[in-house]
Design a protein around this motif. Structure first.
Motif, mmCIF file in Angstrom:
data_model
loop_
_atom_site.group_PDB
_atom_site.id
_atom_site.type_symbol
_atom_site.label_atom_id
_atom_site.label_comp_id
_atom_site.label_asym_id
_atom_site.label_seq_id
_atom_site.Cartn_x
_atom_site.Cartn_y
_atom_site.Cartn_z
ATOM 1 N N TYR A 1 48.314 22.662 10.445
ATOM 2 C CA TYR A 1 49.161 23.809 10.785
ATOM 3 C C TYR A 1 50.624 23.524 10.466
ATOM 4 O O TYR A 1 51.108 22.400 10.628
ATOM 5 N N GLN A 2 51.305 24.560 10.019
ATOM 6 C CA GLN A 2 52.735 24.520 9.738
ATOM 7 C C GLN A 2 53.471 25.200 10.876
ATOM 8 O O GLN A 2 53.166 26.340 11.229
ATOM 9 N N VAL A 3 54.462 24.532 11.452
ATOM 10 C CA VAL A 3 55.233 25.088 12.563
ATOM 11 C C VAL A 3 56.490 25.756 12.012
ATOM 12 O O VAL A 3 57.308 25.082 11.376
ATOM 13 N N PRO A 4 56.663 27.064 12.203
ATOM 14 C CA PRO A 4 57.893 27.718 11.739
ATOM 15 C C PRO A 4 59.122 27.049 12.345
ATOM 16 O O PRO A 4 59.082 26.553 13.475
ATOM 17 N N SER A 5 60.212 27.048 11.595
ATOM 18 C CA SER A 5 61.421 26.363 12.060
ATOM 19 C C SER A 5 61.889 26.890 13.411
ATOM 20 O O SER A 5 62.397 26.135 14.244
ATOM 21 N N ALA A 6 61.693 28.195 13.655
ATOM 22 C CA ALA A 6 62.124 28.772 14.930
ATOM 23 C C ALA A 6 61.295 28.261 16.092
ATOM 24 O O ALA A 6 61.742 28.304 17.240
ATOM 25 N N GLN A 7 60.075 27.787 15.816
ATOM 26 C CA GLN A 7 59.196 27.285 16.870
ATOM 27 C C GLN A 7 59.375 25.792 17.131
ATOM 28 O O GLN A 7 59.059 25.302 18.215
ATOM 29 N N GLN A 8 59.882 25.066 16.147
ATOM 30 C CA GLN A 8 59.996 23.616 16.276
ATOM 31 C C GLN A 8 60.926 23.238 17.431
ATOM 32 O O GLN A 8 62.040 23.736 17.523
ATOM 33 N N GLY A 9 60.449 22.376 18.300
ATOM 34 C CA GLY A 9 61.239 21.943 19.445
ATOM 35 C C GLY A 9 61.165 22.869 20.633
ATOM 36 O O GLY A 9 61.788 22.603 21.666
ATOM 37 N N SER A 10 60.399 23.975 20.530
ATOM 38 C CA SER A 10 60.265 24.897 21.659
ATOM 39 C C SER A 10 59.284 24.315 22.681
ATOM 40 O O SER A 10 58.663 23.273 22.453
ATOM 41 N N GLY A 11 59.124 24.986 23.802
ATOM 42 C CA GLY A 11 58.249 24.478 24.841
ATOM 43 C C GLY A 11 56.792 24.428 24.446
ATOM 44 O O GLY A 11 56.034 23.575 24.913
ATOM 45 N N LYS A 12 56.369 25.351 23.552
ATOM 46 C CA LYS A 12 54.967 25.404 23.127
ATOM 47 C C LYS A 12 54.917 25.837 21.670
ATOM 48 O O LYS A 12 54.526 26.952 21.353
ATOM 49 N N PRO A 13 55.278 24.938 20.746
ATOM 50 C CA PRO A 13 55.347 25.331 19.336
ATOM 51 C C PRO A 13 53.972 25.679 18.771
ATOM 52 O O PRO A 13 53.013 24.923 18.909
ATOM 53 N N ALA A 14 53.881 26.848 18.150
ATOM 54 C CA ALA A 14 52.632 27.319 17.567
ATOM 55 C C ALA A 14 52.703 27.196 16.056
ATOM 56 O O ALA A 14 53.673 27.634 15.441
ATOM 57 N N GLY A 15 51.675 26.615 15.461
ATOM 58 C CA GLY A 15 51.627 26.460 14.024
ATOM 59 C C GLY A 15 50.672 27.448 13.376
ATOM 60 O O GLY A 15 49.726 27.918 14.010
ATOM 61 N N ASP A 16 50.916 27.767 12.104
ATOM 62 C CA ASP A 16 50.066 28.653 11.319
ATOM 63 C C ASP A 16 49.190 27.807 10.386
ATOM 64 O O ASP A 16 49.643 26.816 9.810
ATOM 65 N N PHE A 17 47.954 28.237 10.201
ATOM 66 C CA PHE A 17 47.000 27.482 9.396
ATOM 67 C C PHE A 17 47.504 27.300 7.963
ATOM 68 O O PHE A 17 48.014 28.233 7.346
ATOM 69 N N VAL A 18 47.330 26.072 7.436
ATOM 70 C CA VAL A 18 47.711 25.760 6.056
ATOM 71 C C VAL A 18 46.474 25.379 5.238
ATOM 72 O O VAL A 18 46.221 25.937 4.178
ATOM 73 N N TYR A 19 45.708 24.419 5.719
ATOM 74 C CA TYR A 19 44.485 24.023 5.027
ATOM 75 C C TYR A 19 43.561 23.321 6.012
ATOM 76 O O TYR A 19 43.965 22.948 7.118
ATOM 77 N N GLY A 20 42.313 23.142 5.603
ATOM 78 C CA GLY A 20 41.371 22.454 6.474
ATOM 79 C C GLY A 20 39.955 22.540 5.954
ATOM 80 O O GLY A 20 39.689 23.083 4.881
ATOM 81 N N GLY A 21 39.051 21.994 6.736
ATOM 82 C CA GLY A 21 37.645 21.973 6.389
ATOM 83 C C GLY A 21 37.014 20.691 6.898
ATOM 84 O O GLY A 21 37.666 19.875 7.564
ATOM 85 N N PRO A 22 35.729 20.459 6.611
ATOM 86 C CA PRO A 22 35.075 19.214 7.027
ATOM 87 C C PRO A 22 35.813 18.004 6.451
ATOM 88 O O PRO A 22 36.135 17.963 5.265
ATOM 89 N N LEU A 23 36.058 16.998 7.280
ATOM 90 C CA LEU A 23 36.760 15.793 6.840
ATOM 91 C C LEU A 23 35.757 14.886 6.126
ATOM 92 O O LEU A 23 34.728 14.528 6.701
ATOM 93 N N PRO A 24 36.022 14.517 4.864
ATOM 94 C CA PRO A 24 35.089 13.632 4.153
ATOM 95 C C PRO A 24 34.835 12.343 4.930
ATOM 96 O O PRO A 24 35.743 11.785 5.564
#
Length: 333
Positions: free
Chosen positions: A234-257
Protein backbone atom coordinates in the motif's frame (compact mmCIF):
# COMPACT_ATOMS: atom_id res chain seq x y z
CA UNK A 1 -35.97 -0.28 -11.31
CA UNK A 2 -35.41 -3.07 -8.84
CA UNK A 3 -37.75 -4.34 -6.17
CA UNK A 4 -36.57 -5.89 -2.94
CA UNK A 5 -36.92 -6.17 0.77
CA UNK A 6 -35.16 -4.26 3.49
CA UNK A 7 -32.55 -5.92 5.69
CA UNK A 8 -31.74 -4.55 9.11
CA UNK A 9 -28.04 -4.51 9.88
CA UNK A 10 -26.92 -6.29 13.03
CA UNK A 11 -23.47 -5.57 14.44
CA UNK A 12 -21.70 -6.34 17.69
CA UNK A 13 -21.20 -3.28 19.84
CA UNK A 14 -17.65 -2.05 19.65
CA UNK A 15 -16.94 -3.56 16.24
CA UNK A 16 -19.59 -1.90 14.08
CA UNK A 17 -18.18 0.01 11.12
CA UNK A 18 -17.99 3.73 11.64
CA UNK A 19 -20.71 5.63 9.81
CA UNK A 20 -23.08 2.66 9.51
CA UNK A 21 -26.03 4.99 9.43
CA UNK A 22 -28.55 6.76 11.60
CA UNK A 23 -29.96 4.37 14.20
CA UNK A 24 -33.10 6.47 14.58
CA UNK A 25 -33.69 4.97 18.00
CA UNK A 26 -34.50 8.33 19.51
CA UNK A 27 -34.38 9.68 23.04
CA UNK A 28 -34.16 7.39 26.03
CA UNK A 29 -35.29 7.67 29.59
CA UNK A 30 -38.92 6.88 28.80
CA UNK A 31 -39.73 10.40 27.56
CA UNK A 32 -42.37 10.42 24.84
CA UNK A 33 -40.99 12.28 21.81
CA UNK A 34 -42.94 15.18 20.36
CA UNK A 35 -44.25 15.40 16.79
CA UNK A 36 -41.82 15.11 13.92
CA UNK A 37 -40.87 18.21 11.97
CA UNK A 38 -42.61 18.32 8.59
CA UNK A 39 -40.45 19.42 5.65
CA UNK A 40 -42.31 20.96 2.72
CA UNK A 41 -40.75 19.24 -0.29
CA UNK A 42 -38.89 15.96 -0.70
CA UNK A 43 -36.04 16.09 -3.20
CA UNK A 44 -33.82 13.01 -2.93
CA UNK A 45 -31.74 10.86 -0.63
CA UNK A 46 -28.67 12.52 -2.14
CA UNK A 47 -29.76 15.85 -0.68
CA UNK A 48 -31.64 14.81 2.47
CA UNK A 49 -29.34 11.98 3.62
CA UNK A 50 -26.04 12.02 1.70
CA UNK A 51 -24.24 9.85 4.27
CA UNK A 52 -27.06 7.40 5.09
CA UNK A 53 -25.92 3.81 5.33
CA UNK A 54 -22.24 4.57 4.65
CA UNK A 55 -20.45 1.23 4.54
CA UNK A 56 -16.80 2.17 4.20
CA UNK A 57 -14.88 5.36 3.70
CA UNK A 58 -14.03 6.02 0.08
CA UNK A 59 -11.69 8.58 -1.48
CA UNK A 60 -13.03 12.07 -1.97
CA UNK A 61 -14.05 12.47 -5.60
CA UNK A 62 -13.55 16.22 -5.38
CA UNK A 63 -17.26 17.00 -5.50
CA UNK A 64 -18.62 18.71 -2.38
CA UNK A 65 -20.78 16.53 -0.15
CA UNK A 66 -24.28 17.97 0.33
CA UNK A 67 -24.93 19.06 3.88
CA UNK A 68 -28.27 17.24 4.05
CA UNK A 69 -31.45 18.23 5.83
CA UNK A 70 -31.78 17.14 9.45
CA UNK A 71 -35.39 17.68 10.52
CA UNK A 72 -36.43 16.80 14.04
CA UNK A 73 -37.34 13.13 14.42
CA UNK A 74 -40.64 12.54 16.20
CA UNK A 75 -44.06 10.96 16.24
CA UNK A 76 -46.33 11.12 13.19
CA UNK A 77 -48.75 14.05 13.64
CA UNK A 78 -52.42 13.23 13.09
CA UNK A 79 -52.58 16.00 10.46
CA UNK A 80 -49.94 14.21 8.36
CA UNK A 81 -51.08 11.19 6.30
CA UNK A 82 -48.13 9.15 5.00
CA UNK A 83 -48.55 7.39 1.66
CA UNK A 84 -44.95 6.46 0.83
CA UNK A 85 -41.90 5.31 2.76
CA UNK A 86 -38.45 6.30 1.49
CA UNK A 87 -35.37 4.39 2.57
CA UNK A 88 -31.90 5.80 1.94
CA UNK A 89 -28.87 3.54 2.13
CA UNK A 90 -25.79 2.13 0.47
CA UNK A 91 -24.65 -1.20 -0.86
CA UNK A 92 -21.64 -2.78 -2.54
CA UNK A 93 -21.93 -3.72 -6.22
CA UNK A 94 -19.49 -5.06 -8.82
CA UNK A 95 -17.78 -2.25 -10.72
CA UNK A 96 -18.14 -2.06 -14.52
CA UNK A 97 -14.46 -2.93 -14.99
CA UNK A 98 -14.12 -5.26 -12.02
CA UNK A 99 -13.70 -4.58 -8.33
CA UNK A 100 -16.51 -3.22 -6.20
CA UNK A 101 -18.24 0.16 -5.97
CA UNK A 102 -20.12 1.66 -3.04
CA UNK A 103 -23.52 2.71 -4.38
CA UNK A 104 -26.00 5.02 -2.64
CA UNK A 105 -29.61 3.93 -3.14
CA UNK A 106 -33.07 5.44 -2.78
CA UNK A 107 -35.90 2.94 -2.33
CA UNK A 108 -39.62 3.54 -2.02
CA UNK A 109 -42.58 1.54 -0.72
CA UNK A 110 -46.29 2.35 -0.96
CA UNK A 111 -47.83 -0.62 0.88
CA UNK A 112 -46.93 0.74 4.29
CA UNK A 113 -49.93 0.05 6.58
CA UNK A 114 -48.05 -2.51 8.77
CA UNK A 115 -45.09 -0.14 9.00
CA UNK A 116 -47.27 2.78 10.11
CA UNK A 117 -48.97 0.60 12.71
CA UNK A 118 -45.58 -0.38 14.12
CA UNK A 119 -44.34 3.22 14.11
CA UNK A 120 -47.35 4.30 16.19
CA UNK A 121 -46.63 1.80 18.97
CA UNK A 122 -45.35 3.14 22.30
CA UNK A 123 -41.92 2.37 23.68
CA UNK A 124 -41.85 -0.77 25.78
CA UNK A 125 -41.10 -0.04 29.42
CA UNK A 126 -38.75 -2.23 31.39
CA UNK A 127 -40.41 -4.42 34.02
CA UNK A 128 -37.28 -4.78 36.16
CA UNK A 129 -33.98 -6.44 35.36
CA UNK A 130 -33.86 -7.38 31.68
CA UNK A 131 -31.10 -9.41 30.04
CA UNK A 132 -30.11 -7.50 26.89
CA UNK A 133 -27.81 -8.83 24.19
CA UNK A 134 -24.81 -6.86 22.90
CA UNK A 135 -25.90 -6.81 19.27
CA UNK A 136 -26.84 -3.41 17.87
CA UNK A 137 -29.74 -3.22 15.42
CA UNK A 138 -29.12 -0.59 12.74
CA UNK A 139 -32.36 0.15 10.87
CA UNK A 140 -32.33 1.97 7.53
CA UNK A 141 -32.62 5.74 7.21
CA UNK A 142 -36.38 6.23 6.90
CA UNK A 143 -38.63 9.08 5.80
CA UNK A 144 -42.39 9.23 5.21
CA UNK A 145 -44.03 11.25 2.43
CA UNK A 146 -47.62 12.43 2.09
CA UNK A 147 -49.59 13.08 -1.12
CA UNK A 148 -48.35 16.68 -1.27
CA UNK A 149 -44.70 15.59 -1.27
CA UNK A 150 -44.08 16.77 2.27
CA UNK A 151 -41.97 14.51 4.46
CA UNK A 152 -40.83 13.76 7.98
CA UNK A 153 -38.50 11.48 9.90
CA UNK A 154 -40.55 9.16 12.14
CA UNK A 155 -39.49 8.13 15.62
CA UNK A 156 -38.80 4.40 15.92
CA UNK A 157 -40.39 2.94 19.08
CA UNK A 158 -38.03 0.83 21.16
CA UNK A 159 -38.17 -2.34 23.21
CA UNK A 160 -37.03 -2.73 26.82
CA UNK A 161 -33.39 -2.85 25.67
CA UNK A 162 -33.59 0.38 23.68
CA UNK A 163 -33.62 -1.37 20.28
CA UNK A 164 -36.36 -1.00 17.66
CA UNK A 165 -39.44 -2.96 18.71
CA UNK A 166 -39.82 -6.46 17.17
CA UNK A 167 -43.01 -5.37 15.39
CA UNK A 168 -41.11 -2.56 13.70
CA UNK A 169 -38.23 -4.81 12.70
CA UNK A 170 -40.68 -7.26 11.16
CA UNK A 171 -42.52 -4.50 9.29
CA UNK A 172 -39.26 -3.15 7.88
CA UNK A 173 -38.01 -6.62 6.92
CA UNK A 174 -41.26 -7.39 5.07
CA UNK A 175 -41.47 -4.03 3.32
CA UNK A 176 -41.53 -4.43 -0.47
CA UNK A 177 -39.53 -1.63 -2.07
CA UNK A 178 -38.62 -0.35 -5.52
CA UNK A 179 -35.25 1.26 -6.20
CA UNK A 180 -35.86 4.64 -7.80
CA UNK A 181 -32.33 6.07 -7.81
CA UNK A 182 -28.71 4.95 -7.48
CA UNK A 183 -25.42 6.81 -7.57
CA UNK A 184 -21.85 5.56 -7.27
CA UNK A 185 -20.23 7.10 -4.21
CA UNK A 186 -16.76 5.70 -4.79
CA UNK A 187 -14.69 2.64 -5.49
CA UNK A 188 -14.27 0.33 -2.52
CA UNK A 189 -12.10 -2.22 -4.30
CA UNK A 190 -10.36 -1.77 -7.64
CA UNK A 191 -9.91 -4.53 -10.25
CA UNK A 192 -6.18 -4.92 -9.48
CA UNK A 193 -6.78 -5.34 -5.74
CA UNK A 194 -9.57 -7.81 -6.42
CA UNK A 195 -7.33 -9.88 -8.72
CA UNK A 196 -4.56 -9.90 -6.11
CA UNK A 197 -6.95 -10.92 -3.32
CA UNK A 198 -6.11 -7.75 -1.38
CA UNK A 199 -8.26 -5.04 0.17
CA UNK A 200 -8.18 -1.72 -1.67
CA UNK A 201 -7.18 0.15 1.49
CA UNK A 202 -5.38 -0.81 4.65
CA UNK A 203 -4.01 0.90 7.74
CA UNK A 204 -0.30 1.08 8.53
CA UNK A 205 -0.40 -0.67 11.90
CA UNK A 206 3.35 -0.33 12.45
CA UNK A 207 2.88 3.42 12.69
CA UNK A 208 -0.37 3.15 14.69
CA UNK A 209 1.16 0.83 17.28
CA UNK A 210 4.49 2.63 17.68
CA UNK A 211 2.95 6.11 17.82
CA UNK A 212 0.67 4.89 20.62
CA UNK A 213 3.54 3.55 22.68
CA UNK A 214 3.00 -0.06 21.71
CA UNK A 215 4.02 -2.85 21.21
CA UNK A 216 6.51 -4.43 23.64
CA UNK A 217 10.25 -4.98 23.24
CA UNK A 218 11.68 -6.54 20.07
CA UNK A 219 11.22 -10.31 20.00
CA UNK A 220 9.31 -11.22 16.84
CA UNK A 221 7.59 -14.59 17.13
CA UNK A 222 7.68 -15.56 13.46
CA UNK A 223 7.50 -19.21 12.43
CA UNK A 224 9.77 -20.25 9.56
CA UNK A 225 7.21 -22.97 8.81
CA UNK A 226 4.31 -20.61 8.11
CA UNK A 227 1.86 -21.59 5.38
CA UNK A 228 1.72 -19.76 2.03
CA UNK A 229 1.36 -16.00 2.40
CA UNK A 230 -0.33 -13.28 0.38
CA UNK A 231 1.53 -10.01 -0.15
CA UNK A 232 -0.38 -6.71 -0.33
CA UNK A 233 1.51 -3.43 -0.66
CA UNK A 234 0.00 0.00 0.00
CA UNK A 235 1.00 3.57 -0.76
CA UNK A 236 0.26 6.15 1.95
CA UNK A 237 -0.77 9.57 0.57
CA UNK A 238 1.45 12.37 1.82
CA UNK A 239 -1.49 13.94 3.66
CA UNK A 240 -1.96 10.69 5.62
CA UNK A 241 1.68 10.11 6.52
CA UNK A 242 2.30 10.71 10.22
CA UNK A 243 -1.42 10.89 11.05
CA UNK A 244 -2.98 8.91 13.87
CA UNK A 245 -4.21 6.16 11.53
CA UNK A 246 -2.55 6.43 8.11
CA UNK A 247 -4.48 4.60 5.40
CA UNK A 248 -2.70 3.30 2.33
CA UNK A 249 -4.05 2.60 -1.17
CA UNK A 250 -3.34 -0.71 -2.91
CA UNK A 251 -0.32 -0.71 -5.26
CA UNK A 252 0.48 -4.36 -5.98
CA UNK A 253 0.21 -7.81 -4.48
CA UNK A 254 -0.60 -11.46 -4.86
CA UNK A 255 0.65 -14.84 -3.59
CA UNK A 256 4.22 -14.51 -2.28
CA UNK A 257 6.55 -16.89 -4.18
CA UNK A 258 7.84 -19.70 -1.94
CA UNK A 259 11.51 -18.82 -2.47
CA UNK A 260 10.92 -15.23 -1.47
CA UNK A 261 8.71 -16.24 1.46
CA UNK A 262 11.51 -18.26 3.03
CA UNK A 263 13.80 -15.21 2.90
CA UNK A 264 11.08 -12.93 4.27
CA UNK A 265 10.41 -15.20 7.23
CA UNK A 266 14.11 -15.44 8.03
CA UNK A 267 14.35 -11.65 7.95
CA UNK A 268 11.32 -11.32 10.24
CA UNK A 269 12.90 -13.73 12.74
CA UNK A 270 15.94 -11.52 13.37
CA UNK A 271 16.50 -9.95 16.79
CA UNK A 272 18.13 -6.67 15.77
CA UNK A 273 17.44 -3.68 17.98
CA UNK A 274 14.76 -1.37 16.63
CA UNK A 275 16.22 1.96 15.54
CA UNK A 276 15.13 5.18 17.21
CA UNK A 277 13.23 6.69 14.29
CA UNK A 278 10.12 8.79 13.68
CA UNK A 279 9.98 8.95 9.87
CA UNK A 280 6.58 7.86 8.52
CA UNK A 281 6.62 5.25 5.78
CA UNK A 282 5.23 6.13 2.36
CA UNK A 283 4.79 2.42 1.52
CA UNK A 284 4.14 -0.63 3.66
CA UNK A 285 3.50 -4.32 3.06
CA UNK A 286 0.95 -6.61 4.67
CA UNK A 287 1.50 -10.39 4.72
CA UNK A 288 -1.45 -12.62 5.58
CA UNK A 289 -2.24 -16.35 5.19
CA UNK A 290 -3.04 -17.08 1.55
CA UNK A 291 -6.03 -19.27 2.43
CA UNK A 292 -7.66 -16.52 4.51
CA UNK A 293 -7.40 -18.42 7.81
CA UNK A 294 -6.64 -16.66 11.06
CA UNK A 295 -2.96 -16.36 11.71
CA UNK A 296 -0.22 -13.86 12.45
CA UNK A 297 -0.43 -10.73 10.31
CA UNK A 298 2.90 -9.21 9.35
CA UNK A 299 3.38 -5.51 8.55
CA UNK A 300 6.60 -4.15 7.07
CA UNK A 301 7.58 -0.53 6.44
CA UNK A 302 9.17 -0.49 2.99
CA UNK A 303 10.86 2.86 3.58
CA UNK A 304 11.07 5.34 6.44
CA UNK A 305 12.14 3.50 9.60
CA UNK A 306 12.01 0.01 7.98
CA UNK A 307 10.39 -1.54 11.05
CA UNK A 308 8.08 -4.54 11.03
CA UNK A 309 5.28 -5.74 13.27
CA UNK A 310 4.00 -9.26 13.83
CA UNK A 311 0.48 -9.34 15.28
CA UNK A 312 -1.11 -12.47 16.71
CA UNK A 313 -4.73 -13.41 15.98
CA UNK A 314 -5.33 -13.38 19.75
CA UNK A 315 -4.16 -9.76 20.01
CA UNK A 316 -0.90 -8.03 20.81
CA UNK A 317 2.12 -7.49 18.61
CA UNK A 318 5.89 -7.63 18.57
CA UNK A 319 8.11 -5.09 16.87
CA UNK A 320 11.27 -5.78 14.90
CA UNK A 321 13.79 -4.01 12.69
CA UNK A 322 13.90 -4.64 8.96
CA UNK A 323 16.32 -3.43 6.29
CA UNK A 324 16.71 -2.80 2.56
CA UNK A 325 17.08 -6.53 1.85
CA UNK A 326 13.71 -7.31 3.43
CA UNK A 327 12.06 -4.47 1.49
CA UNK A 328 13.55 -5.85 -1.75
CA UNK A 329 12.03 -9.28 -1.06
CA UNK A 330 8.63 -7.59 -0.88
CA UNK A 331 8.79 -6.04 -4.34
CA UNK A 332 6.16 -6.67 -7.05
CA UNK A 333 5.24 -10.33 -7.46
Amino acid sequence: MRSGRIALAVALLGVALGGCGDTDIGPGGGDEPGPAQIVETWTSCAEAAPQAGAILSVPNTGAPTPAGVEPKIGRIDSAFTPVTAVLCGRELRPGPGGGRDQVATERRATQIAPLLAALRLPDQESAGDVACTLDMIVPPWLALLDERGRWLRPYLPTDTCGKPRPELRTALAELSTTTVDTRVVGQVEGPAAEAAGCAQRWTDLVWVETSNGRPGPPAPATSLAAGPLRLCVYQVPSAQQGSGKPAGDFVYGGPLPAARQAGVLRALANRRAVVDCATPASRFAVLRPLDGTAGPDRYVELDGCRRFLVTASTGGGQLGQGDDALAALLGPV
